[in-house]
Write a protein that holds these residues in place. Sequence first.
Motif, mmCIF file in Angstrom:
data_model
loop_
_atom_site.group_PDB
_atom_site.id
_atom_site.type_symbol
_atom_site.label_atom_id
_atom_site.label_comp_id
_atom_site.label_asym_id
_atom_site.label_seq_id
_atom_site.Cartn_x
_atom_site.Cartn_y
_atom_site.Cartn_z
ATOM 1 N N ARG A 1 6.439 -37.188 -2.988
ATOM 2 C CA ARG A 1 6.852 -36.144 -2.045
ATOM 3 C C ARG A 1 8.334 -36.255 -1.695
ATOM 4 O O ARG A 1 9.033 -35.250 -1.582
ATOM 5 N N ARG A 2 8.791 -37.482 -1.485
ATOM 6 C CA ARG A 2 10.202 -37.697 -1.158
ATOM 7 C C ARG A 2 11.101 -37.105 -2.242
ATOM 8 O O ARG A 2 12.055 -36.375 -1.959
ATOM 9 N N LEU B 1 10.753 -33.177 -2.222
ATOM 10 C CA LEU B 1 11.391 -32.547 -1.062
ATOM 11 C C LEU B 1 12.908 -32.654 -1.150
ATOM 12 O O LEU B 1 13.623 -31.730 -0.753
ATOM 13 N N LYS C 1 13.871 -29.934 -3.449
ATOM 14 C CA LYS C 1 13.672 -28.615 -2.829
ATOM 15 C C LYS C 1 14.767 -28.312 -1.802
ATOM 16 O O LYS C 1 15.333 -27.213 -1.789
#
Lengths: 596, 596
Positions: A346-347, A350, A353
């Motif tokens: 996720r890190r 994100l 993103k």
Amino acid sequence: MPIYQAPIRDYQFVLGELLNIYQQDNLSGFDEFDPELIDAVLQGVADFTTDIMLPLNGSGDVEGCRLVEGKVITPQGFIDAYQQYVDNGWATLTCDPEYGGQGLPEVVGIFATEMKTATNMAFAMYPGLTHGAYAAIHAHGSEALKAKYLDKLVSGEWTGTMNLTESHAGTDLALLRTKAIPTGDGNYSITGEKIFISSGDHDLTDNIAHLVLARLPDAPEGVKGISLFVVPKILINDDGSLGESNSLYAASLEHKMGIHGNSTCVMNFDAAIGELVGEAHQGLRAMFTMMNQARLGVGVQGLGVSEIAYQNAVAYAKDRIQGRALSGVKQPEQAADSILVHGDVRRMLLSQKAFNQGTRALMGQQALWLDQAQRDCSPEQAKAASKLAALFTPIVKGFVTDQGFKACVDAQQVFGGHGYIHEWGMEQFVRDSRIAMIYEGTNGVQALDLVGRKILSDKGATLQAWSGQVKQLIQSNIANEAMKPYLDGLMDAAGDLEKATGYIATNASKNPDLIGAASMPYMQILGITALAWMWTRSAETALAALANGSDEVAFYQDKLNTAQFYMNYWAVQTRSLRKQIQAASEGIMAFDDSAF
Amino acid sequence: MPIYQAPIRDYQFVLGELLNIYQQDNLSGFDEFDPELIDAVLQGVADFTTDIMLPLNGSGDVEGCRLVEGKVITPQGFIDAYQQYVDNGWATLTCDPEYGGQGLPEVVGIFATEMKTATNMAFAMYPGLTHGAYAAIHAHGSEALKAKYLDKLVSGEWTGTMNLTESHAGTDLALLRTKAIPTGDGNYSITGEKIFISSGDHDLTDNIAHLVLARLPDAPEGVKGISLFVVPKILINDDGSLGESNSLYAASLEHKMGIHGNSTCVMNFDAAIGELVGEAHQGLRAMFTMMNQARLGVGVQGLGVSEIAYQNAVAYAKDRIQGRALSGVKQPEQAADSILVHGDVRRMLLSQKAFNQGTRALMGQQALWLDQAQRDCSPEQAKAASKLAALFTPIVKGFVTDQGFKACVDAQQVFGGHGYIHEWGMEQFVRDSRIAMIYEGTNGVQALDLVGRKILSDKGATLQAWSGQVKQLIQSNIANEAMKPYLDGLMDAAGDLEKATGYIATNASKNPDLIGAASMPYMQILGITALAWMWTRSAETALAALANGSDEVAFYQDKLNTAQFYMNYWAVQTRSLRKQIQAASEGIMAFDDSAF
């Protein structure tokens, strides 16, 4: 094969809501654009790039270009795709209507370029270089030259190239040796060897317009003795029809890390016939006037490839099951959880993103400044916009391609071992995006340009003007409690920027070499702060939309969440960068050459 | 072609001065080593790697491996070079003398591996994997298995492989499906497909010992049902001679971003005959016992490739002339100054140099801990060393390969456009070094291993033990004014490490997913602090040597200057990393899946 979904909704957000391009009535021509038209253009480009260009990206990389009997053969499918590109009019978007262009603003064109680069960077470079040649002749060519070349370059019937680098002269064009000798009939005989010439030869079109930097016999030494010429692959008859081959050829193809589908040539000019573009000895100035645009074009490659890499990493992370969430099983119906449950996956996603969306907003702002510089009916505002665009040119080129490459490496990492295998496409994104950090001025040169030419040479006046906008944004939102998380992050980053600027301003005159030593961390601080500015504006826009009762709650809430993540993860990086500048810059220059 | 100069003087510094390996009399066998012997070994490896392996690096990359009629052909020259490698005894260095090894310690072997990786990473993987297979059988095999395989693996007459990954099971070995069925005669019939098998097939040796993870029919589900088998390419007769081909083959070669000279195979086992290594269902534990060593072996790839990339970037920077120094002309006899005058070029090179030398010291320390774990005559000290080695395994693998890759990218950047062209060799270093971040557990897995298994599971006890050593170093030097610059940097980094550890310890129980979200910046903080520790020790050693009147003033002064640079440029990065952990970790887990 990699997937791609053009980020149309984000383009609409940046264009219509963040930059308000449909309210820029002071910009000539902008009143002709409405959301329906622009959406249709963007959707058309999205369809073409996804349907036609993307399927050729991996195969073009494997096949590469070949030099057969002196002619370059592009990968299978490129000829047909290019013909469709021309037939559909995609080459003409931002070109001058006088020569068949559609006159769309840069702020729209930049996102068309993002989609082209995302889906097939090597292919996109053929029209990309053509646009550079078009812009050079459009800005500096005589009416006769314009009449001869521009219609063909605008339509895409011909392509163009930029011939600057020689094997011993890259960054330092003062050293270049290619000669131009007047032939007495108004033409010039061009002789020399150029390397790293993107799209230097190919089989996509009947003719290629080579823009070539060379020295006239009476040229002063150094950069003040360089002139710009247009040298066609096939000579052009007076009636515009094609004549004999000119005396130039692709001597070899460079063996590159990536962008294999683009023909990067060593070009030999052997008394080739060319015509002068602009004034004698003013070639470098002519190149410089196009630099902001050209560097934005390279910068958006950093964004485009990062975006498609991100999308594929997300798809893989949702699909791939491996291990279980640390907080307990999340998908009991499967033998393992999808790797999206893992914090480090996720890190990485994100981070990509937040970078991509923040950068997209900054790219739009930069393109709008370029539009304002050309189209604002107030000369003062046009000049101010031009200065801001010049200031941020090293950011959109240097900072964005550095971070875009890193984002591709992270996206590749999400795939684990599969990221290293060609068939998945991720390693190609890493190889392709790597060149954007090097060409059109290495990112080290961008950083030096930023600190030396853009900050110090006007005593920080343009930076101050921009900082004024940042402060105004802060002031106008300071009373709004909902804006606090974003303002805090922006203020922290801006504070580090101010201190770093002060340190350099104070010490550079004593120790000029320090400018170079400090330049790269400085460029990163400004880049991170600029994205914090765009994220703060994005949050402001999102809050307003929610307050106005928009039914796209998820979209705007996600903007707010991502803005918050940006501040917590990206903006906090300025502190250490500032410490690097203050602590290390002097020491960098103190090492003796023998220490290396 | 890239150059390489083995860093022999730095090896001497680390081994003899920093780690004092010649005074480790409590370690069994260490009394047999003296500087002359070790220097001769290192110089021998230096000569072999530079003269024989380096010339095959670029050609091996271009040619790659080929699968022809079911057999893998390695690049031209590999067979001959490998034969010389075996004939010279380089395969035997750190192996058990009982099976023909030389019994050298890991702390020497690690630097032999650095040189092999630097000069030809793809080639070095053939003996590298063999060593892994040797270690597995040595640690877990029966006497009969040892007798059958070890002499051949030690000499290098046969090579070995590790067959773990399946297409759906990489990080999560619980998912693997390869089956092992007892054949009734004490052997097993192995059936399944493995992917990403380095050195899976080749033409360098007559036989290959495949170590294969598979499930027995009565195996419990998950990782507790995995057993380890040795499956030879060619069946071995009772008298040790080679018999018929086993029923296994390389189904295809993976198309990889780099390490083209190594044959990365999809391996098919079709009722192949194998023997159990160790106990049934204990295969994963067997793999885990070798993990610290295997991961150190991958970590040193990050250092090796970074070192050769650095050396070539320095040579290029001194040779290439382009532009002038900001402080005025430095080489008036030339048309331009060498690019080494530019601060940003120096910044990149110094960053690499400080990373490489600091990492080399840490690699030595890690290898020495592994030696102590195996050879210390005090069981307590052996256990303490084993725990420290386990703690730092994710650092030497994950942190070092991440930063080593970045260093290669920077070294490539120094070359400008030439860095993107294959002939210069720099883009290969980037492509090759990229895999080290992925295999042997992705670096994200390393970071999770660090925080979850190495820090939290023993409540930070091992970290505390190491921190105690750091504090002791600080205490014993605090009165020495000359040590202040290094101690300041170390204390700052260690302070951030302590705060980051505290944050995770406090919050992880409430929110277990946070461990993953925070793990990568945490691994970086510990890695940077560990290198600050090694640089402080290096400075202490250098100051002592100068105080003792060493005539190598330039060498030791350069250690001090580089230590200072490390503190000013690298150590200051911990502040922002700590802020990332504290600010962003919770937010990372808060995003809904649909936001990606």
